[in-house]
Motif scaffolding. Structure first.
Motif, PDB file in Angstrom:
ATOM      1  N   UNK A  52      10.015   3.812  -4.920  1.00 28.78           N
ATOM      2  CA  UNK A  52       9.845   3.082  -6.171  1.00 28.78           C
ATOM      3  C   UNK A  52      10.764   1.876  -6.284  1.00 28.78           C
ATOM      4  N   UNK A  53      11.921   1.918  -5.638  1.00 30.87           N
ATOM      5  CA  UNK A  53      12.850   0.801  -5.704  1.00 30.87           C
ATOM      6  C   UNK A  53      12.761  -0.112  -4.483  1.00 30.87           C
ATOM      7  N   UNK A  54      11.898   0.242  -3.550  1.00 28.93           N
ATOM      8  CA  UNK A  54      11.758  -0.557  -2.338  1.00 28.93           C
ATOM      9  C   UNK A  54      12.836  -0.325  -1.307  1.00 28.93           C
ATOM     10  N   UNK A  55      13.706   0.645  -1.567  1.00 32.60           N
ATOM     11  CA  UNK A  55      14.830   0.854  -0.679  1.00 32.60           C
ATOM     12  C   UNK A  55      14.505   1.611   0.594  1.00 32.60           C
ATOM     13  N   UNK A  56      13.399   2.332   0.583  1.00 36.23           N
ATOM     14  CA  UNK A  56      13.028   3.132   1.754  1.00 36.23           C
ATOM     15  C   UNK A  56      11.550   2.981   2.051  1.00 36.23           C
ATOM     16  N   UNK A  57      11.225   3.048   3.336  1.00 37.72           N
ATOM     17  CA  UNK A  57       9.843   3.018   3.766  1.00 37.72           C
ATOM     18  C   UNK A  57       9.580   4.131   4.768  1.00 37.72           C
ATOM     19  N   UNK A  58       8.321   4.465   4.908  1.00 38.37           N
ATOM     20  CA  UNK A  58       7.903   5.535   5.828  1.00 38.37           C
ATOM     21  C   UNK A  58       6.569   5.105   6.405  1.00 38.37           C
ATOM     22  N   UNK A  59       6.380   5.318   7.711  1.00 36.87           N
ATOM     23  CA  UNK A  59       5.149   4.896   8.363  1.00 36.87           C
ATOM     24  C   UNK A  59       4.546   6.009   9.204  1.00 36.87           C
ATOM     25  N   UNK A  60       3.245   5.980   9.301  1.00 29.64           N
ATOM     26  CA  UNK A  60       2.567   6.874  10.224  1.00 29.64           C
ATOM     27  C   UNK A  60       2.955   6.479  11.643  1.00 29.64           C
ATOM     28  N   UNK A  64       3.289   2.137  14.943  1.00 28.62           N
ATOM     29  CA  UNK A  64       4.022   1.626  16.105  1.00 28.62           C
ATOM     30  C   UNK A  64       4.825   0.374  15.827  1.00 28.62           C
ATOM     31  N   UNK A  65       5.345   0.223  14.633  1.00 28.00           N
ATOM     32  CA  UNK A  65       6.176  -0.927  14.297  1.00 28.00           C
ATOM     33  C   UNK A  65       5.414  -2.206  14.047  1.00 28.00           C
ATOM     34  N   UNK A  66       4.096  -2.174  14.076  1.00 25.00           N
ATOM     35  CA  UNK A  66       3.312  -3.387  13.871  1.00 25.00           C
ATOM     36  C   UNK A  66       3.134  -3.727  12.392  1.00 25.00           C
ATOM     37  N   UNK A  67       3.235  -2.709  11.535  1.00 24.31           N
ATOM     38  CA  UNK A  67       3.000  -2.907  10.105  1.00 24.31           C
ATOM     39  C   UNK A  67       4.307  -2.733   9.336  1.00 24.31           C
ATOM     40  N   UNK A  68       4.461  -3.537   8.288  1.00 24.39           N
ATOM     41  CA  UNK A  68       5.634  -3.448   7.428  1.00 24.39           C
ATOM     42  C   UNK A  68       5.207  -3.489   5.970  1.00 24.39           C
ATOM     43  N   UNK A  69       5.713  -2.540   5.198  1.00 26.93           N
ATOM     44  CA  UNK A  69       5.428  -2.486   3.768  1.00 26.93           C
ATOM     45  C   UNK A  69       6.652  -2.968   3.010  1.00 26.93           C
ATOM     46  N   UNK A  70       6.415  -3.793   2.001  1.00 26.28           N
ATOM     47  CA  UNK A  70       7.489  -4.266   1.137  1.00 26.28           C
ATOM     48  C   UNK A  70       6.950  -4.346  -0.285  1.00 26.28           C
ATOM     49  N   UNK A 105       9.975   9.041  -0.339  1.00 26.22           N
ATOM     50  CA  UNK A 105       9.087   8.202   0.445  1.00 26.22           C
ATOM     51  C   UNK A 105       8.514   9.061   1.558  1.00 26.22           C
ATOM     52  N   UNK A 106       7.238   8.914   1.816  1.00 27.95           N
ATOM     53  CA  UNK A 106       6.559   9.726   2.821  1.00 27.95           C
ATOM     54  C   UNK A 106       5.081   9.774   2.510  1.00 27.95           C
TER      55      UNK A 106
END
Length: 123
Positions: A52-60, A64-70, A105-106
Motif C-alpha cells: 500500500x505504501x509502495x515500499x515492497x514488491x513481489x513478483x511471480x 524473471x526481472x523483466x517487469x517492474x511494478x511501482x 505484499x504477495x
C-alpha cells in the motif's frame, strides 16, 4: 474503488511498454495493488504486487526481472513497466486492488478489477 488500466498496444519483440492503472473513488483507503494477465485460451495469471505504501514488491517467478511494478499514491496510479517483451507476453493485462490494513505484499485475491488493456507482441 474503480480502476482504469491503459497503455497497452502492439509492439515488437524486445520492446518496452509501460501500463498505467488509475484509481478513483475511495482512494483514501489503503490498497494492495497488483497486475495479472490472461492470454488467449489460458487462465488469468498473477504477475506481481506492490504494498500500500509502495515500499515492497513481489513478483511471480516467471517475470524473471523483466517487469517492474511501482505506484504513485499522490496520483492514485500504479504502473507496470515491461521490458524485453516476448510474443508469449501477448495477453490482456489487468490491474487489481485489495483493501488492506497492513503492508503485506504477495499473491492475493482481488476485491476490485480494472477493465484490462491488450498487449500484443509481434515476433
Amino acid at each position: 474503488v474503480q480502476l482504469q488500466a491503459s497503455g497497452g498496444g502492439l509492439v515488437q519483440a524486445g520492446a518496452s511498454l509501460r501500463l498505467s492503472c488509475a484509481a478513483s473513488g475511495r482512494t483514501d483507503r489503503g490498497y494492495l495493488m497488483g497486475w495479472f494477465r490472461q492470454a488467449p485460451g489460458k487462465e488469468r495469471e498473477f504477475l506481481g504486487s506492490i504494498s500500500r505504501d509502495g515500499g515492497s514488491t513481489y513478483y511471480a517467478d516467471f517475470v524473471e526481472g523483466r517487469f517492474t511494478i511501482s505506484r504513485d499514491n499522490a496520483k492514485n496510479t500504479v504502473y507496470l513497466q515491461m521490458n524485453s517483451l516476448k510474443p508469449e507476453d501477448t495477453a490482456v493485462y489487468y490491474c487489481a486492488a485489495k483493501r488492506t490494513y497492513n503492508y503485506y505484499v504477495g499473491k492475493f485475491e482481488s476485491d476490485y478489477w480494472g477493465q484490462g488493456t491488450l498487449v500484443t507482441v509481434s515476433s
